[in-house]
Each structure stands twice: as structure tokens, then as C-alpha cells.
Write an enzyme that holds these catalytic residues in place. Structure first.
Site, short mmCIF file in Angstrom:
data_model
loop_
_atom_site.label_atom_id
_atom_site.label_comp_id
_atom_site.label_asym_id
_atom_site.label_seq_id
_atom_site.Cartn_x
_atom_site.Cartn_y
_atom_site.Cartn_z
N SER A 159 0.83 -1.20 0.00
CA SER A 159 0.00 0.00 0.00
C SER A 159 0.87 1.26 0.00
O SER A 159 1.60 1.51 -0.95
CB SER A 159 -0.94 -0.04 1.21
N HIS A 349 -7.52 -5.38 -0.32
CA HIS A 349 -6.34 -4.56 -0.09
C HIS A 349 -5.55 -5.03 1.13
O HIS A 349 -4.32 -5.07 1.10
CB HIS A 349 -6.77 -3.10 0.09
#
Length: 375
Positions: A159, A349
Site C-alpha cells: 500500500s 487490499h
């Protein structure tokens, strides 16, 4: 002088981290790296396989891997799944010297040579992800290479850990020569198609929310004190409502986990500026501030075409913070990059660091690629 509550918080976080690694059977080290602007960063190291130590481990040099966590996270994300599944442990078992960074303001890096984060809050938390990318990460890399005596290392970032990789190597291009290969796990960069509808709507008011938050001393998100939310004394306004909505959205995204760590509200504001502008650019000071800082009315974009490192961008189609089209566009701009889709449609994610099947779907592939590039 650091106050007592801050010291208790820091010692508690440090103890839990070291204890977790030890309980899992791994020798670990904690290194302190002081940045050029005074932040003291905690850098975790796992140099040996399980149940090995300085006395019984082989003395031959090992290839080095550096892992960088995402926004609102910390190094625990890479040991969270435990032995047999966590990426840091799998890398150690594969014969790598594993280092895990902790960005400023986060896990055991909530320290500074002069600033107390509980007192001089506005000054301490005045940083965005660019500061992490241009100061924290490169200075940790330099420290690692100096300690290990290696000329290069492998980079893995999840990320925001991917974001800061893109920032670092497009601005401080000399680091292209210090990284042998990179694997970005949902590395957020281009935001033309940012998928989260709520955050996309809030991004329209990014500057308004940020100005309101800083004015009222709300500069840290998910910190150790009761400093994460507006004070009850603050009158209800449109700005307060927007900030409340943002904080609620952050809480819903990350929940409660030992992987959580404080972050600066300015990190969110920087992402918000990019989501609103549908681009990937430096901090926007406004026309006058931009002219003073960059010599142009607009904040310049990060030129990721300057990144020459052999980079694999791993992504998933169920990511609420990164769109497949943006990943494909980034990999087409970087001369030695390729994209790789995770072979589970529902992979999210956060699954890059919390899903038990991440080993099968992702980690085994990464280790095989690192082994090939280390030959």
C-alpha cells in the site's frame, strides 16, 4: 523531556513487538535510525531462521530484503500471520536477512530528537507520505546497506509502502542503483480511477478538512491519546462533520488490530489531494506556495518513468483503494515494471498481509522471484 504516558506507550509497543517475534521462535533486533530532520525510526531485523541465533547460525553473508508497511500500519503486518505463513518469517527461512521499517509517527518511531509528539503536535506531525519517501525510507536503506555491507537490497512494500517507493525513486533517483528488485503489494500511486466512493467524495473537500483539523490540533490519526477526534467543545460545523466522516471511514477501513499505528492527518490530506486531482503529485501548497517551493503554479507530478528497478506490481480486482487500470498504467510507464493479478477475485487490499492464502497466492511467488534474481 518525554512525558510518562508517552514513555509507557513506547515501551509497551516495543516490548510487544519483540515478545511476539521471540514467541514465534525468531531472534530479532531493533535498530534506531535518526533521519536528517530529527525523527527517530525503529527498524526491525530478523537475520536468522527459526531457532537460530548468533551462535548457531551460518556465518555466510545473506541477500537483504527490506519490507515497508502501509498507511496506518507497522512492521507487525509482516509477522502477523505467524510462522509458516507470514512473509517476514518465510523470507528468513528462505535464507534472507530480513529488515522491516517503521515510518515516522508510527510503531516505536513516534520519537524525535527535539519534538515531543504529545506537546509539539503540529510540528511533529507536519509530514506527508513524501517525507517518508524522501527521508525515512532512503535513510533506512542506507543504514541497512552499511550494517550488512551489501551494495543492494530487495524491496517489498504494501500500500503506502509502495507509494513511498515510487516517490523515493522518482525524486531521489540514485536509489535506483541501491535496489536490486522490488515487489509492490497494492502499491498506491496513480489515482485516476480511485475506487472508494466515500473517500472520493471526501477528497473534494480535502483542503477544507485538513485546514479545520490542523486549526483544532487534530493532526494525528489513531494515536495513543484521546487526540484522534475533535474535542466536544468544537462547535458543530460542516467542516467538523466532514472530519468526523473521514475519521469514521478510516476506522471502518482499518478496524482494530495490533498492526495499527498512528499516522499524520497530512498523509491523508496528500492522498486526498491526489484523489481529487486524479493524479499522483507532490504536496499542493496552492499557487503561491507552489511557485515558492517548486517554481511552478502547480505541484509537479511524480515522474515514475525514472524508476528503472525491476519491479513487479501485484494487485487485485477487489481492492477498494487501488484500481486495476491505474496499476496497468503505472507498469506501462516504468521501463522495467510488470503487473501481476492475484488469482483470487475476492482478495482485498488488506489481504496482502492478513490472508492465510497470501502464501500460496503471493509469497511463494515473490520468494521464487527473489531467489532467481539473487543468483
Amino acid at each position: 523531556m518525554e512525558n510518562a504516558r508517552f514513555l509507557i506507550y513506547q515501551v509497551g509497543i516495543y516490548y510487544e513487538t519483540i515478545k511476539r517475534t521471540g514467541q514465534d521462535g525468531y531472534y530479532s533486533e531493533s535498530h534506531a535510525v535518526t533521519t536528517s530532520d530529527g525523527y527517530i525510526l525503529d527498524l526491525q531485523r530478523i537475520p536468522f531462521r527459526r531457532f537460530e541465533n548468533e551462535e548457531n547460525a551460518p556465518k555466510t553473508p545473506k541477500p537483504v530484503v527490506f519490507l515497508m508497511h502501509g498507511l496506518q500500519s507497522n512492521s507487525v503486518s509482516y509477522i502477523f500471520l505467524g510462522p509458516d505463513l507470514a512473509l517476514a518469517y518465510l523470507l528468513a527461512e528462505a535464507g534472507y536477512d530480513v529488515w522491516m521499517g517503521n515510518a515516522r509517527g508510527g510503531l516505536n518511531s513516534r520519537r524525535h530528537v527535539q519534538l515531543n509528539p504529545d506537546v509539539e503536535r503540529n510540528a511533529f506531525f507536519d509530514y506527508s507520505f513524501e517525507d517518508i519517501g524522501t527521508k525515512d525510507v532512503p535513510e533506512m536503506i542506507d543504514y541497512i546497506l552499511k550494517v550488512t555491507g551489501q551494495p543492494q537490497l530487495h524491496y517489498i512494500g504494501h500500500s503506502q509502502g509502495g507509494t513511498v517507493f515510487l516517490v523515493m525513486n522518482s525524486i531521489r533517483t540514485e536509489y535506483n542503483q541501491k535496489i536490486k528488485s522490488a515487489h509492490l503489494l497494492a502499491g498506491v500511486g496513480y489515482m485516476e480511477h480511485f475506487p472508494n466512493r466515500l473517500l472520493r467524495a471526501l477528497a473534494i473537500s480535502t483542503n477544507l478538512i485538513y485546514s479545520f483539523a490542523v486549526t483544532h490540533g487534530i493532526v494525528e490519526v489513531l494515536g495513543p491519546a484521546e487526540t484522534n477526534e475533535p474535542s466536544p467543545e468544537i462547535a458543530d460545523t460542516t467542516e467538523k462533520g466532514l472530519l468526523d466522516t473521514l475519521l469514521d471511514a478510516i476506522t471502518s477501513l482499518f478496524g482494530e488490530s495490533e498492526m495499527l499505528a498512528p499516522a499524520s492527518i497530512k498523509q491523508y490530506a496528500h492522498f486526498g489531494q491526489n484523489i481529487r486531482a486524479k493524479t499522483f503529485k507532490r504536496w499542493d501548497y496552492g499557487p503561491i506556495g507552489n511557485m515558492r517551493t517548486y517554481g511552478s503554479l502547480r505541484a509537479p507530478s511524480y515522474d515514475i518513468s525514472k524508476i528503472t528497478i525491476n519491479t513487479t506490481m501485484h494487485y487485485t480486482v477487489s481492492d477498494d483503494l487501488l484500481d486495476e487500470r491505474d496499476v496497468i498504467k503505472m507498469s506501462s510507464v516504468m521501463p522495467n515494471a510488470r503487473n501481476r493479478k492475484i488469482a483470487r477475485e475476492s482478495f482485498t487490499h488488506t489481504d496482502f498481509v492478513v490472508a492465510p492464502d497470501a502464501k500460496e497466492l503471493l509469497y511463494d511467488y515473490i520468494i521464487e522471484e527473489l531467489n532467481n534474481s539473487s543468483k
